[in-house]
Design an enzyme around this catalytic site. Structure first.
Site, PDB file in Angstrom:
ATOM      1  CG  MET A 163      15.345  11.704 -12.986  1.00 43.78           C
ATOM      2  SD  MET A 163      16.260  12.865 -14.026  1.00 43.78           S
ATOM      3  CE  MET A 163      15.367  14.371 -13.746  1.00 43.78           C
ATOM      4  CD  GLU A 191      -6.514   5.480   3.709  1.00 47.37           C
ATOM      5  OE1 GLU A 191      -5.848   4.950   2.782  1.00 47.37           O
ATOM      6  OE2 GLU A 191      -7.403   4.865   4.320  1.00 47.37           O
ATOM      7  CE  LYS A 207     -15.536   3.690  17.108  1.00 45.40           C
ATOM      8  NZ  LYS A 207     -15.828   2.415  16.443  1.00 45.40           N
TER       9      LYS A 207
END
Ligand SMILES: Cc1ncc(C[n+]2csc(CCOP(=O)(O)OP(=O)(O)O)c2C)c(N)n1
Ligand SMILES: [Mg+2]
Lengths: 163, 565
Positions: free
Chosen positions: B473, B43, B155
């Protein structure tokens, strides 16, 4: 400096948590907070007292204004205003203390609103300083419980915070 | 109702992942053909895809996830969009209304979880509210200072027992939300007067110019007054970087001349940037001789971190238009900035050719030269998406952007893993354009499962992996601040990226030395409908410079491992 910020916001679920969340998220300080519906049932009015320098207060008002639920707000301390807070206190009152507590309450223009043989319950309204002074005057060994509502305020004169 | 609304709102793609609480919505999507759903593999990728799309097009990205873990997986992407003010609407399934608060299966209070990282959020309380709430969500996400909006949809709201009439709400009005419009004319006049009088002015443009579609006006203003221009990292592309007036971008890893010019200027005119700590260095030492004009749509951005002399709350577009109009009317002569330009050209000249040391023959390549080669290979026209780390800074420094919306990076949150899905979001919606992801082997591994999504939908992004075999980094900071103790910054057990990429059916190439670089890039970019991954081995010891000295002023910079200002 201490500021009293009064906010009109949508009376909707989640609105209060956004305001409170904002204060913790941005490290702003809350001294007192109160909130209740207004004469218009779709709006609530929230009053928060906070401390900070001008820059912090500017950020607080700007960030509050940015919240979608906030309709309008005013920093009452910017002008003439009236501030009130209410206190309920439960106080030990036996023997000589009874008269003493009663007299102190009268001096501060409070009311005794509930009585038992050993306890007075007192109600007192005023600005925060007055309530502090009253608690000091009672002294810690008589005081059993204190509840304060937090500050509410309103501007003096013609100024109105409404839609 | 949700699907019909999205179609009416003109949404072409939504990015998401199904689950129990969202199944009614998924079923509705299945039964129509206007709104296309892209199935990601995580997601977080859905949010970054929507985000990349929004950055490239200016339109809101739309995400659909299920309740609980689906929604919490989206959190990083929501925060990424929030920090960079990207318009996005995230629809989250939720457990049935009557179960809320009971710790039901896959229940999380996603409105609560995301509260500090959204512009606003809604919970649907009644099925008939859906069109109106969604309209508000899009309105809020896209107007004013844009940002992500979460809509929580229990829902049962998507399978009502009664039927409700659907009407597309054409308009929204909210008494508590009025996006900012024009700036204060008196203030704008003051700013213009300052610009006409200044001896060492500098224009500082931010991402707000790109989001506010006002880069052309910004360029007109700069040209009209011949003022040097710098941008924030997010503002890259707001002004053509190959133009003489461009000093490049400023801040921690910004250009020497931009940071010098800021420090020495007598007037900073900032439009649509928020003076964050990576841009200003120590605010107490920030631009000590400059007056500051700050134009922003968000009043809370003004005066938040640095003192401002002329605050202007308004959209960049309207304020720039008004500035240009005032300048048009004005009888004042354009100021003579030749001394200032001479000074700037000296700063520039002092660094030319010394920005980094080219690798010698047979030595491992420098990441900077790879980015330069990519710039040449794409004629500077590509959409360049990055992840986060040294490669991101090298991409920003050595790819020269002449157009807005082409530089796509997670600036505010600095989210590793952003790159691949964001690049996919761009490419899917701009199939004719070259879309290049410049990534590092660390970041890439955070979202590499999306190679599968690319295979499913045929998304031919080009991936340049600046493989320094380390979290570069982090390693740089450890070199500088922790006496070279490289705690957990070495990436052991790297996969064979070639095999990995090929296993999804994509094309992979590898470059070890400089002599192979140009030819390989040419081959990679020649392939139009294949995803090509180029694994480029680069020097793990390289640092990003300039680098501002912590707590210093704008001009306090390390220029290489041995030089500082
Ligand atoms: C999700 C996330 N976790 C951690 C970090 C901290 N961080 C910033 S840069 C970096 C290293 C990135 O490594 P790589 O992708 O290989 O890029 P390089 O610096 O080597 O070019 C890390 C761990 C981050 N920005 N994002
Ligand atoms: Mg790396």
């Amino acid at each position: 400096m201490r500021h009293i910020i009064s906010v009109l916001m949508e009376n909707e679920a989640g609105a209060l948590s956004r305001v409170v969340g904002l204060f913790s998220q941005r490290n702003f300080n809350i001294e007192t907070l109160n909130v209740a519906p207004t004469d218009d049932p779709t709006l609530s009015r929230l009053t928060v007292t906070t401390v900070g320098d001008d820059r912090v207060i500017e950020q607080i008002t700007k960030q509050l204004n940015k919240l979608i639920d906030v309709v309008k707000l005013v920093d009452l301390t910017e002008g003439q205003h009236i501030e009130r807070e209410m206190l309920l206190a439960k106080v030990k009152a036996v023997g000589a203390q009874r008269a003493e507590v009663k007299r102190t309450t009268e001096i501060f223009r409070g009311q005794i609103i509930d009585v038992t043989p050993s306890i007075y319950t007192i109600q007192l309204a005023g600005d925060a300083e007055k309530l502090d002074a009253f608690i000091n005057a009672l002294g810690s060994n008589t005081l059993l419980e204190v509840v304060r509502t937090g500050v509410s305020g309103i501007a003096r004169g013609e100024k109105v915070l409404s839609l | 109702m949700i699907t019909r609304f999205l179609a009416d709102e003109g949404v072409e793609y939504i990015y998401g992942y199904p689950g129990g609480a969202a199944l009614h919505i998924y079923d509705a999507i299945h039964r129509q053909d206007k709104v296309h759903h892209v199935l990601v593999r995580h997601e977080q990728a859905a949010t970054h895809m929507a985000d990349g799309y929004a950055r490239a097009t200016g339109k809101p990205g739309v995400v659909l996830v299920t309740s609980g873990p689906g929604a919490t997986n989206a959190v990083t992407g929501i925060a990424t969009a929030y920090m960079d003010s990207i318009p996005m609407v995230v629809l989250c399934g939720q457990v049935m209304s009557h179960l809320i608060g009971e710790d039901a299966f896959q229940e999380t209070d996603i409105v609560g979880v995301t509260r500090p990282i959204v512009k606003h959020s809604f919970s649907i309380k009644h099925p008939s509210d859906i069109p109106q709430v969604l309209k508000k969500a899009f309105y809020i996400a896209t107007t004013g200072r844009p940002g992500p909006v979460v809509v929580d949809i229990p829902k049962d709201m998507t399978a009502p027992t009664e039927k409700y009439e659907y009407v597309y709400p054409k308009k929204v009005k909210m008494r508590s939300y009025t996006p900012v419009g024009r700036g204060h004319t008196g203030q704008i006049r003051k700013a213009v007067e300052l610009m006409q009088k200044a001896k060492r002015p500098i224009l500082f443009g931010g991402g707000g110019l790109v989001l506010g579609e006002s880069t052309e006006l910004f360029q007109q203003l700069a040209r009209k007054l011949n003022i040097p221009v710098t941008t924030s990292l997010m503002g890259i592309g707001a002004y053509p970087q190959t133009d003489r007036q461009s000093l490049g971008w400023l801040g921690m890893h910004g250009s020497f001349e931009a940071n010098q010019a800021m420090h020495n200027s007598d007037l900073v005119v900032c439009i649509g940037a928020r003076f964050d700590d990576r841009a200003t260095n120590n605010t107490a030492k920030f631009c000590p001789t400059a007056k500051i004009v700050h134009v922003d749509v968000d009043p809370s951005s003004i005066g938040k971190t640095v003192r401002v002399d002329v605050p202007i709350v308004g959209t960049a577009k309207s304020v720039l238009e008004e500035m240009l109009a005032l300048l048009g009317e004005s009888k004042e002569e354009t100021p003579d900035l030749s001394d200032w330009w001479k000074q700037i050209d000296d700063w520039r000249a002092s660094r030319t050719g010394r920005l980094y040391e080219q690798a010698k023959d047979g030595e491992v390549m420098k990441p900077q030269q790879v980015v330069e080669a990519v710039w040449k290979a794409t004629q500077g026209k590509a959409y360049v998406v990055t992840d986060v780390g040294q490669h991101q800074m090298f991409a920003a420094q050595y790819y020269k952007f002449d157009k807005p919306n082409h530089w796509i990076t997670s600036g505010g949150l600095g989210t590793m893993g952003f790159g691949l899905p964001a690049a996919m979001g761009v490419k899917l919606n701009k199939p004719q354009e070259e879309v290049v992801l410049i990534t590092g082997e660390g970041s890439f591994q955070m979202m590499m499962q999306e190679l599968s999504t690319c295979a499913q939908y045929g998304i031919p992004v080009k991936i340049i992996n600046l493989n320094n075999q380390s979290l570069g980094m982090v390693r740089q900071w450890q070199d500088l601040n922790y006496n070279k103790r490289h705690a957990q910054s070495y990436v052991q057990s790297l996969p064979d990226f070639q095999k990995l990429v090929e296993s999804y059916g994509h094309v992979a190439m590898k470059v070890d030395t400089a002599d192979e670089l140009d030819a390989t890039l040419e081959k990679a970019f020649a392939s139009k409908d294949q995803l090509v991954f180029v694994d480029v081995y680069v020097d793990p010891h390289e640092h990003v410079y300039p680098m501002q000295v912590p707590q210093g002023s704008m001009r306090d910079m390390l220029l290489s491992k041995t030089e500082r200002t």
